[in-house]
Enzyme design. Structure first.
Site, PDB file in Angstrom:
ATOM      1  N   GLY B  51       0.544  -1.283   0.106  1.00 29.05           N
ATOM      2  CA  GLY B  51       0.037   0.340   0.175  1.00 29.05           C
ATOM      3  C   GLY B  51       1.107   1.535   0.306  1.00 29.05           C
ATOM      4  O   GLY B  51       1.664   1.300   0.860  1.00 29.05           O
ATOM      5  N   ASN B  74      -2.367  -8.009  12.309  1.00 27.26           N
ATOM      6  CA  ASN B  74      -0.853  -7.146  12.187  1.00 27.26           C
ATOM      7  C   ASN B  74      -1.168  -5.473  12.425  1.00 27.26           C
ATOM      8  O   ASN B  74      -2.840  -5.629  11.903  1.00 27.26           O
ATOM      9  CB  ASN B  74      -0.803  -6.665  10.782  1.00 27.26           C
ATOM     10  CG  ASN B  74      -0.802  -5.897   9.705  1.00 27.26           C
ATOM     11  OD1 ASN B  74      -0.376  -4.949   9.316  1.00 27.26           O
ATOM     12  ND2 ASN B  74      -1.448  -6.706   9.151  1.00 27.26           N
ATOM     13  N   LEU B  78       0.796   0.719   7.715  1.00 27.79           N
ATOM     14  CA  LEU B  78       0.947   0.607   5.922  1.00 27.79           C
ATOM     15  C   LEU B  78       2.667   1.846   5.940  1.00 27.79           C
ATOM     16  O   LEU B  78       2.673   2.610   5.249  1.00 27.79           O
ATOM     17  CB  LEU B  78       0.214   2.635   5.708  1.00 27.79           C
ATOM     18  CG  LEU B  78      -1.164   1.946   4.676  1.00 27.79           C
ATOM     19  CD1 LEU B  78      -2.193   2.721   4.737  1.00 27.79           C
ATOM     20  CD2 LEU B  78      -1.018   1.052   3.847  1.00 27.79           C
ATOM     21  N   CYS B 135      -7.804   0.158   5.282  1.00 28.63           N
ATOM     22  CA  CYS B 135      -6.774  -0.335   5.666  1.00 28.63           C
ATOM     23  C   CYS B 135      -7.199  -0.475   7.269  1.00 28.63           C
ATOM     24  O   CYS B 135      -7.508   0.704   7.488  1.00 28.63           O
ATOM     25  CB  CYS B 135      -5.325   0.385   5.755  1.00 28.63           C
ATOM     26  SG  CYS B 135      -3.833   0.047   6.820  1.00 28.63           S
ATOM     27  N   LYS B 170     -10.388  -2.499  -2.674  1.00 27.02           N
ATOM     28  CA  LYS B 170     -10.883  -3.380  -2.156  1.00 27.02           C
ATOM     29  C   LYS B 170     -10.847  -2.733  -0.940  1.00 27.02           C
ATOM     30  O   LYS B 170     -11.182  -1.873  -0.393  1.00 27.02           O
ATOM     31  CB  LYS B 170      -8.984  -3.278  -1.634  1.00 27.02           C
ATOM     32  CG  LYS B 170      -8.823  -5.024  -0.747  1.00 27.02           C
ATOM     33  CD  LYS B 170      -7.190  -4.406  -0.533  1.00 27.02           C
ATOM     34  CE  LYS B 170      -7.146  -6.281   0.230  1.00 27.02           C
ATOM     35  NZ  LYS B 170      -5.552  -5.791   0.517  1.00 27.02           N
ATOM     36  N   GLY B 248      -8.769 -13.618   1.928  1.00 22.65           N
ATOM     37  CA  GLY B 248      -8.742 -13.882   2.982  1.00 22.65           C
ATOM     38  C   GLY B 248      -8.194 -15.263   3.113  1.00 22.65           C
ATOM     39  O   GLY B 248      -9.846 -16.108   2.650  1.00 22.65           O
ATOM     40  N   GLY B 249      -7.421 -15.496   3.611  1.00 18.34           N
ATOM     41  CA  GLY B 249      -7.321 -17.353   4.648  1.00 18.34           C
ATOM     42  C   GLY B 249      -6.643 -17.819   3.090  1.00 18.34           C
ATOM     43  O   GLY B 249      -6.972 -19.396   3.709  1.00 18.34           O
ATOM     44  N   GLY B 270      -2.307 -13.685   0.386  1.00 13.22           N
ATOM     45  CA  GLY B 270      -2.060 -13.218   1.073  1.00 13.22           C
ATOM     46  C   GLY B 270      -1.013 -13.561   2.307  1.00 13.22           C
ATOM     47  O   GLY B 270       0.324 -13.397   2.273  1.00 13.22           O
TER      48      GLY B 270
END
Lengths: 257, 308
Positions: B51, B74, B78, B135, B170, B248-249, B270
């Site tokens: 990002g 986390n 950024l 975010c 997103k 996602g996962g 990710g």
């Protein structure tokens, strides 16, 4: 940097909760420098790879790791047997720098901090330098067994309870060796580094001091910014710009461990 | 011969054609360059950059990362080198690559989003923009734009008018109805939608009696959020007709296939990149094996299959 499968040659608890793990990883061993680390995938259920210092390498391509069991990842690692294979990524990070002009290298290890310094001693001896190790532990029982160290180096031992060597911490005897040392290279807890920093401030002639930091890491190669800390010279990624830093770079409020 | 190609911006004049549907998710794969020694980057469908903000950001206090059950929290916040450094240092490298690079952007104001997008105009090596309105780790901007349909639409429209690149938005899962936000950004001109970003979460260290993360709260990612992400893709596919990128996962091909069947045209890997740099390519290999086994020629034939 490579990702390899490394076969376990041996894995033994040489002092309580501390394991010496020998791996067959010739590609990583050949590239590695003292101060660097590898990451290991610890089983199928843990997400983050665990960073572990490179402890020593052998000419036959073995990689030695010395680690303390502190959580789920290192517990899993401590239970692995000879012949099993581990997913390794490395070598990662920067390394301790031995200045060409330096002859006398003072190594200061607090507890598990001996892990990268044994490798540094190994490299220093190969370069015909004189490493002198101040090795501190809480008790005799928790003292790193000196027979595992590379032969031919001077070792001075301290234990906090006085059960072996000089009573106190490695930093308590440090002042006696300052005039001798061309360089100081340390690995241990934050409090140890702070003590070294205040000792150095009282010295008329400053010696360069390098220390290794420990921070929770994600990727291990500078991509995720999870381990970044602010230093006197801006933001640094401990996994890529470190883990070895010059002592004067460090802002203490940024270092947690 | 399997057809793995995916068009993520069918209505856009430039389009955004990927050789395969497997992308890396923003924040987990740096600028791609970090992985070049251990991953064959050119085999990926696309790389999404860290990002990026208008000015460099230092991010949050340590600790920034902690592992939880089947996930990680986390609070990086950024940290990034800023758009100018991305253009000067990273884009010239990307321009040599075959794999498309999509720059993920984040702003504190709508104007900032537009300014960042405008700076990317005409820069070689950039195939698209992913607008991060999700975010959870920054004090202003970020997820604020992602939880209000009107704000989400305004950011989308501002970036669209500032850029001639394909735009994907997103979205945050920290909303009551993902369909409402998705519809708003779709109407505002988004070419595609990525979902989901991390879910807000926290952990507490019982010994110190303090939150485990320096920022106190963080974003949860990893397998723990996969069923939530999958549902949100399924729900969003009901209300929009632009491509959806599921995220996602996802750790294996089976996960990716679930997302495709729920209605995603492509997927992002990710957190699994942290477990193994090879994760995304393993997902791709597994998808190919599944297609061969099931005698499926075109990946697009699987998209939305679980919906009928």
């Amino acid at each position: 940097m490579k990702q390899v499968w490394a076969t376990i040659v041996s894995n033994s608890e040489i002092i309580p909760s501390h394991h010496l793990l020998c791996l067959e990883a010739p590609d990583i061993a050949a590239d590695a420098d003292a101060g660097q680390f590898i990451t290991i995938k610890c089983g199928d259920s843990l997400i983050l790879r665990r960073p572990i210092s490179i402890h020593q390498v052998t000419d036959s391509g073995y990689l030695l790791l010395f680690f303390q069991v502190v959580g789920q990842g290192t517990l899993w690692l401590s239970q692995r047997q000879k012949g099993e294979r581990l997913d390794l990524l490395g070598p990662l990070g920067n390394n301790f720098t031995i200045e060409p002009a330096s002859r006398n290298l003072l190594l200061v290890a607090g507890g598990i901090g001996i892990a990268p310094l044994a490798f540094l001693a190994q490299q220093a001896l190969k370069q015909n330098k004189s490493p002198r190790l101040l090795l501190g532990a809480r008790t005799k029982e928790l003292l790193y067994p000196t027979e595992y160290l590379p032969p031919g180096m001077e070792v001075l031992v301290t234990t906090e309870d006085g059960s072996y060597g000089t009573k106190g911490m490695a930093t308590d005897i440090l002042y006696r060796h300052l005039n001798w040392a061309d360089q100081i290279l340390a690995c241990g807890p934050k409090a140890m580094y702070q003590t070294i920093a205040s000792l150095m401030q009282q010295q008329p002639a400053r010696r360069p001091v390098q220390v290794s930091l420990e921070v929770r890491m994600g990727c291990g190669l500078g991509a995720c910014f999870s381990c970044s800390i602010k230093t006197r010279y801006g933001m640094k990624q401990v996994c890529k710009d470190g883990p070895v830093f010059n002592l004067e770079e460090i802002l203490w409020q940024e270092v947690k461990i | 011969m399997l057809d793995l190609t995916v068009q993520l911006a069918p209505a856009h004049p430039k389009g955004l054609l990927l050789a395969n549907p497997v992308m890396t998710a923003a924040g987990t794969f740096g600028y791609g360059t970090e992985y070049s020694q251990v991953v064959d980057l050119q085999k990926l469908g696309a790389v999404v950059s860290k990002g990026t903000t208008l000015k460099p950001r230092e991010g949050n206090l340590q600790p920034r990362l902690i592992e939880t059950a089947s996930g990680i929290l986390n609070s990086v916040g950024l940290q990034n080198i800023g758009i100018d450094a991305v253009i000067e240092e990273k884009a010239p490298v990307w321009a040599q690559w075959q794999v498309p690079v999509i720059v993920n952007i984040a702003g504190e104001t709508i104007e900032e989003y537009a300014q960042i997008a405008a700076k990317l105009e005409g820069i070689a090596g950039i195939s698209g923009i992913e607008v991060n309105i999700s975010c959870p780790n920054i004090a202003s901007g970020g997820v604020e734009f992602g939880i209000n349909p009107r704000a989400a639409a305004e950011v989308t429209a501002a970036v669209k008018s500032a850029s001639s690149l394909p735009i994907m938005v997103k979205l945050s899962p920290n909303v009551t109805d993902i369909g409402e936000i998705a519809l708003a950004v779709c109407k505002a001109g988004a070419d595609a939608i990525t979902l989901i970003n991390t879910m807000r979460g926290m952990a507490i260290d019982i010994n110190s009696r303090r939150p485990s993360l320096g920022n106190r709260i963080g974003g949860l990612s990893g397998p723990a959020i996969k069923p939530i992400a999958l549902y949100m893709v399924y729900r969003t596919a009901e209300v929009v007709d632009i491509p959806i990128i599921g995220c996602g996962g996802i750790t294996c091909a089976e996960d990716a296939l679930e997302f495709l069947m729920a209605g995603a045209s492509a997927i992002q890997v990710g957190t699994a990149n942290l477990t193994s740099p090879q994760a995304a390519l393993r997902v791709l290999d597994g998808i190919k094996q599944f297609m061969k086994k099931e005698n499926i020629q075109d990946i697009k034939a699987m998209v939305g299959k679980a919906r009928s």
